[in-house]
Design a protein around this motif. Structure first.
Motif, PDB file in Angstrom:
ATOM      1  N   ALA A  42       0.817  -1.210   0.000  1.00 50.61           N
ATOM      2  CA  ALA A  42       0.000   0.000   0.000  1.00 50.61           C
ATOM      3  C   ALA A  42       0.855   1.266   0.000  1.00 50.61           C
ATOM      4  CB  ALA A  42      -0.933   0.003   1.206  1.00 50.61           C
ATOM      5  N   TRP A  43       2.080   1.199   0.527  1.00 54.50           N
ATOM      6  CA  TRP A  43       2.920   2.386   0.578  1.00 54.50           C
ATOM      7  C   TRP A  43       3.357   2.817  -0.814  1.00 54.50           C
ATOM      8  CZ3 TRP A  43       3.280   5.568   4.429  1.00 54.50           C
ATOM      9  CH2 TRP A  43       2.994   5.124   5.708  1.00 54.50           C
ATOM     10  N   SER A  44       3.452   1.888  -1.743  1.00 51.86           N
ATOM     11  CA  SER A  44       3.893   2.261  -3.077  1.00 51.86           C
ATOM     12  C   SER A  44       2.731   2.640  -3.990  1.00 51.86           C
ATOM     13  CB  SER A  44       4.671   1.100  -3.710  1.00 51.86           C
ATOM     14  OG  SER A  44       3.822  -0.015  -3.883  1.00 51.86           O
ATOM     15  N   ASP A  45       1.517   2.598  -3.495  1.00 49.90           N
ATOM     16  CA  ASP A  45       0.346   2.931  -4.294  1.00 49.90           C
ATOM     17  C   ASP A  45       0.176   4.449  -4.352  1.00 49.90           C
ATOM     18  OD1 ASP A  45      -2.036   2.976  -5.649  1.00 49.90           O
ATOM     19  OD2 ASP A  45      -3.252   2.272  -3.962  1.00 49.90           O
ATOM     20  N   PRO A  46       0.336   5.074  -5.527  1.00 46.84           N
ATOM     21  CA  PRO A  46       0.206   6.525  -5.586  1.00 46.84           C
ATOM     22  C   PRO A  46      -1.203   7.014  -5.302  1.00 46.84           C
ATOM     23  CG  PRO A  46       0.700   5.618  -7.775  1.00 46.84           C
ATOM     24  CD  PRO A  46       0.711   4.480  -6.801  1.00 46.84           C
ATOM     25  N   ALA A  47      -2.195   6.148  -5.425  1.00 43.87           N
ATOM     26  CA  ALA A  47      -3.569   6.572  -5.187  1.00 43.87           C
ATOM     27  C   ALA A  47      -3.846   6.806  -3.704  1.00 43.87           C
ATOM     28  CB  ALA A  47      -4.536   5.522  -5.726  1.00 43.87           C
ATOM     29  N   ARG A  48      -3.013   6.287  -2.817  1.00 38.35           N
ATOM     30  CA  ARG A  48      -3.271   6.459  -1.382  1.00 38.35           C
ATOM     31  C   ARG A  48      -3.107   7.905  -0.939  1.00 38.35           C
ATOM     32  NH1 ARG A  48       0.916   7.289   2.067  1.00 38.35           N
ATOM     33  NH2 ARG A  48       2.956   7.036   1.156  1.00 38.35           N
TER      34      ARG A  48
END
Length: 69
Positions: A42-48
């Motif tokens: 989840a940390w690499s998800d730019p949508a977060r």
């Protein structure tokens, strides 16, 4: 499994806690079996970053585009 303390002086309780975490992680990875897809990070998800809301439009909106809030 070999673990070596290279810096610091942990107490036996701290060392046991760290070893328990490493063993639990190794057990969960081995339970998945070979060929299992890796879980998405989840940390690499730019949508977060912009998941909650978009910045309000206006002349200073560019300053709020990276960290909403």
């Amino acid at each position: 499994m070999m673990i070596k303390v290279v810096r610091g002086n942990p107490t036996p309780e701290e060392l046991a806690a760290a070893l328990a975490v490493v063993q639990a992680r190794a057990a969960s990875l081995s339970a998945q079996g070979p060929g299992a897809p890796a879980p998405a990070d989840a940390w690499s998800d730019p949508a977060r970053v912009a998941r909650d809301r978009l910045p309000a439009p206006g002349p200073t909106a560019w300053a709020r585009t990276y960290w909403p809030g």
